[in-house]
Design an enzyme around this catalytic site. Structure first.
Site, PDB file in Angstrom:
ATOM      1  CD  GLU A  43     -79.160 -16.255 -57.085  1.00 34.35           C
ATOM      2  OE1 GLU A  43     -78.012 -16.871 -56.803  1.00 34.35           O
ATOM      3  OE2 GLU A  43     -79.486 -15.802 -58.132  1.00 34.35           O
ATOM      4  CB  CYS A  45     -75.399 -16.897 -60.202  1.00 37.06           C
ATOM      5  SG  CYS A  45     -77.165 -17.111 -60.473  1.00 37.06           S
ATOM      6  CG  ASN A 101     -76.365 -11.921 -64.014  1.00 28.24           C
ATOM      7  OD1 ASN A 101     -76.999 -11.390 -63.479  1.00 28.24           O
ATOM      8  ND2 ASN A 101     -76.052 -12.859 -63.511  1.00 28.24           N
TER       9      ASN A 101
HETATM   10  P1  NAD Z   1     -70.583  -5.889 -57.417  1.00 30.65           P
HETATM   11  O1  NAD Z   1     -70.380  -6.729 -56.235  1.00 30.65           O
HETATM   12  O2  NAD Z   1     -70.105  -4.371 -57.384  1.00 30.65           O
HETATM   13  O3  NAD Z   1     -72.156  -5.800 -57.633  1.00 30.65           O
HETATM   14  C1  NAD Z   1     -73.028  -6.703 -57.852  1.00 30.65           C
HETATM   15  C2  NAD Z   1     -74.516  -6.144 -57.840  1.00 30.65           C
HETATM   16  O4  NAD Z   1     -74.727  -5.549 -56.561  1.00 30.65           O
HETATM   17  C3  NAD Z   1     -74.555  -5.234 -58.952  1.00 30.65           C
HETATM   18  O5  NAD Z   1     -75.894  -5.192 -59.535  1.00 30.65           O
HETATM   19  C4  NAD Z   1     -74.600  -4.015 -58.169  1.00 30.65           C
HETATM   20  O6  NAD Z   1     -75.403  -2.975 -58.764  1.00 30.65           O
HETATM   21  C5  NAD Z   1     -75.253  -4.283 -56.935  1.00 30.65           C
HETATM   22  N1  NAD Z   1     -74.608  -3.452 -55.746  1.00 30.65           N
HETATM   23  C6  NAD Z   1     -73.532  -3.041 -55.280  1.00 30.65           C
HETATM   24  N2  NAD Z   1     -73.374  -2.479 -54.378  1.00 30.65           N
HETATM   25  C7  NAD Z   1     -74.620  -2.361 -53.829  1.00 30.65           C
HETATM   26  C8  NAD Z   1     -75.210  -2.110 -52.748  1.00 30.65           C
HETATM   27  N3  NAD Z   1     -74.612  -1.398 -51.634  1.00 30.65           N
HETATM   28  N4  NAD Z   1     -76.597  -1.909 -52.585  1.00 30.65           N
HETATM   29  C9  NAD Z   1     -77.296  -2.699 -53.474  1.00 30.65           C
HETATM   30  N5  NAD Z   1     -76.766  -3.183 -54.691  1.00 30.65           N
HETATM   31  C10 NAD Z   1     -75.410  -3.225 -54.936  1.00 30.65           C
HETATM   32  O7  NAD Z   1     -70.153  -6.666 -58.526  1.00 30.65           O
HETATM   33  P2  NAD Z   1     -70.067  -6.565 -59.913  1.00 30.65           P
HETATM   34  O8  NAD Z   1     -68.781  -6.133 -60.872  1.00 30.65           O
HETATM   35  O9  NAD Z   1     -71.281  -5.854 -60.501  1.00 30.65           O
HETATM   36  O10 NAD Z   1     -70.311  -7.984 -60.414  1.00 30.65           O
HETATM   37  C11 NAD Z   1     -69.332  -8.781 -60.250  1.00 30.65           C
HETATM   38  C12 NAD Z   1     -69.606 -10.102 -59.490  1.00 30.65           C
HETATM   39  O11 NAD Z   1     -70.872  -9.903 -58.871  1.00 30.65           O
HETATM   40  C13 NAD Z   1     -69.593 -11.394 -60.058  1.00 30.65           C
HETATM   41  O12 NAD Z   1     -68.055 -11.750 -59.880  1.00 30.65           O
HETATM   42  C14 NAD Z   1     -70.491 -12.276 -59.409  1.00 30.65           C
HETATM   43  O13 NAD Z   1     -69.936 -13.143 -58.341  1.00 30.65           O
HETATM   44  C15 NAD Z   1     -71.316 -11.308 -58.838  1.00 30.65           C
HETATM   45  N6  NAD Z   1     -72.707 -11.244 -59.457  1.00 30.65           N
HETATM   46  C16 NAD Z   1     -73.459 -12.442 -59.118  1.00 30.65           C
HETATM   47  C17 NAD Z   1     -74.666 -12.142 -59.883  1.00 30.65           C
HETATM   48  C18 NAD Z   1     -75.665 -13.492 -59.648  1.00 30.65           C
HETATM   49  O14 NAD Z   1     -76.624 -13.532 -60.311  1.00 30.65           O
HETATM   50  N7  NAD Z   1     -75.677 -13.913 -58.288  1.00 30.65           N
HETATM   51  C19 NAD Z   1     -75.346 -11.323 -60.598  1.00 30.65           C
HETATM   52  C20 NAD Z   1     -74.310 -10.385 -60.887  1.00 30.65           C
HETATM   53  C21 NAD Z   1     -72.929 -10.217 -60.205  1.00 30.65           C
END
Ligand code: NAD
Length: 475
Positions: free
Chosen positions: A249, A283, A151
């Site tokens: 975070e 976030c 994001n």
């Molecule tokens: P997701 O849970 O699949 O992934 C979130 C992030 O984690 C992605 O960047 C992904 O590449 C990374 N990731 C996933 N599995 C991982 C692993 N095993 N090891 C290391 N990194 C890993 O979800 P998504 O579909 O990409 O995003 C959706 C949700 O994630 C949102 O609803 C939101 O809650 C959360 N999100 C939060 C932030 C933030 O700034 N806190 C940013 C992006 C997404």
């Protein structure tokens, strides 16, 4: 013009030769921008060895010299702002103006940490005996492994990179595979500024495989992750196995409390603009709106007008004020949230559906009449959907606002000073904006409580996250 997608390991840019990879998609068109190489296990081991070597060089470099190289990298980021912002819009979707602000802020964060690194003071504690000198020193924590989401493709990596480098650590970053080009451009600025090889390494791959490999490596001493709560819990567990320091975070579900004495129109303009920034994929995005009964109708009307005036389009078009969602998963998530709200008696005041069938566009949406236990009121939407509900009293709204297991950000609007103080104290979150949405700056701590994670990424706390304290008792 996009960018060459490469890995950066031990001071060398590596392309796809013989490596597995994946397509990077432009969310405005659904078309491929290029192929991203994945790091093999051997690449990851090379990055680990390089980071070990880099750590020895970098921790022995004075904070003054480190700061000089970092400030040069910040200058390069500023020089290249237009190009980096264009890369970001193509892979992430946000409007160009927002991407530009992100890149400029990225440079500011590097500058802040470059300076703060020179102030990683220790202290001398008076000894109990005459001939004892007691020193408390700050030392770099060691090799850092950082994992960042899609994001904010330069802002999330830079908080980790700049904090680690300022403290004298080396770092391996696994940035998002969905928005890799912006981070490639950011890392180029550090490389071109003269950062010694091995100090900063950039890899991509299958997230679970890369994180397991890096977090499990003995030499890695600190983990920093930004992303979802479930993945955060998984990585925190891996870090705990090796008793490694971690900063998490994670997501939130930020309440906004609008009291009856606030100006409803002014408040709606401020908070709606903040809501639809980056299509709500932030976030700290405001996500649950509680408005006191006396001003509810006026607030809702103005907020809806704002939503109706949002210009949805390709982030590179000049008129666009909101881009597409960053990936197809978010479209599905928005549809599930809206359907759940409708089935629970929710009214869609505006928006509520996908726009067109090319790219991942979803309309700015306002929903009312949703119960507190609906999906939209309990799960982080991470998209352009705003539920707006009324409340009666201070105590009632505090209970509702604090009822979820998250605690990243919250907001309140009031013209009464006593209410402002009371609500600032009552809201359970790492950051609270009272009559303000400026809760993320390089100089101030940024992080959550409860399931939104632990540790801070900005301010003096953001440097501390990369240092260990050592006590020396010297006779
Ligand atoms: P997701 O849970 O699949 O992934 C979130 C992030 O984690 C992605 O960047 C992904 O590449 C990374 N990731 C996933 N599995 C991982 C692993 N095993 N090891 C290391 N990194 C890993 O979800 P998504 O579909 O990409 O995003 C959706 C949700 O994630 C949102 O609803 C939101 O809650 C959360 N999100 C939060 C932030 C933030 O700034 N806190 C940013 C992006 C997404």
């Amino acid at each position: 013009m996009y960018t060459d997608l490469q890995l950066y390991i031990d001071g060398e840019w590596l392309n796809g030769a013989g490596r597995k990879g994946e397509e990077v998609i432009n969310p405005a068109s659904g078309k491929s921008l290029g192929t991203l190489p994945h790091a093999s296990k051997a690449d990851l081991d090379r990055a680990l060895a390089a980071a070990d070597k880099g750590l020895a060089v970098w921790r022995a470099t004075s904070a003054y010299e480190r700061g000089k190289i970092m400030r040069k990298a910040a200058d390069l980021v500023r020089e290249r702002v237009e190009h980096i912002a264009r890369v970001m819009v193509q892979e992430q979707g946000k409007p160009f103006a927002e991407a530009r602000i992100e890149v400029v802020t990225t440079a500011d964060i590097i500058d802040w940490f470059a300076e703060e690194g020179r102030r990683a003071y220790g202290r001398i504690v008076p000894g109990r005996a005459k001939n004892i000198r007691q020193l408390v020193l700050q030392e770099p924590v060691g090799v850092v492994a950082a994992f960042t989401p899609w994001n904010f493709p330069t802002l999330t990596p830079v908080r980790k990179i700049a904090g680690a480098l300022a403290a004298g650590c080396s770092i391996i970053v696994k940035a998002s595979e969905e928005t890799p080009g912006s981070c490639v451009e950011l890392v180029k600025c550090f490389a071109d500024a003269g950062l010694p090889q091995g100090v900063l390494n950039l890899v991509f791959g299958v997230p679970a495989e890369v994180s397991e490999h890096l977090i499990g490596a003995d030499s890695v001493k600190k983990i920093s992750f930004t992303g979802s709560v479930p993945v955060g819990k998984l990585l925190a567990g891996l870090a705990a196995k090796g008793m490694k320091r971690a900063t998490m975070e994670l997501g939130g579900h930020s309440p906004v409390v609008v009291f009856g004495d606030a100006d409803p129109e002014k408040t709606a303009d401020t908070i709606a603009a903040f809501k639809y920034r980056n299509a709500g994929q932030v976030c700290i995005s405001p996500t649950r709106f509680y408005v006191q009964e006396g001003v509810y109708d006026r607030f809702l009307k103005r907020f809806t007008e704002f939503a109706n005036n949002v210009k949805l389009g390709d982030g590179l078009d000049k008129d666009t004020t909101m881009g597409p969602l960053a990936n197809a998963r978010r479209l599905d998530a928005m549809e599930a949230i809206v359907n759940d709200a409708k089935s629970r008696g929710g009214k869609i005041v505006t928006g509520g559906k996908r726009r067109g069938n090319q790219g991942y566009f979803f309309e700015p949406t306002v929903i009312t009449d949703v119960p507190d236990d609906s999906k939209i009121m309990t799960e982080e939407p991470f998209g352009p959907v705003a539920p707006i509900v009324p409340f009666k009293s201070f105590d009632e709204v505090v209970e509702r606002a604090n009822s979820l297991p998250f605690g990243l950000a919250s907001y309140a609007f009031t013209t009464n000073t006593q209410t402002a103080t009371m609500i600032g104290d009552a809201l359970q979150s790492g950051m609270v904006g009272v009559n303000s949405v400026a809760i993320s700056t390089p100089e101030t701590p940024f992080g959550g409580i409860k399931e939104s994670g632990y540790g801070s990424e900005g301010g003096i706390e953001g440097l501390e996250a990369y240092t260990n304290r050592k006590f020396i008792s010297q006779g």
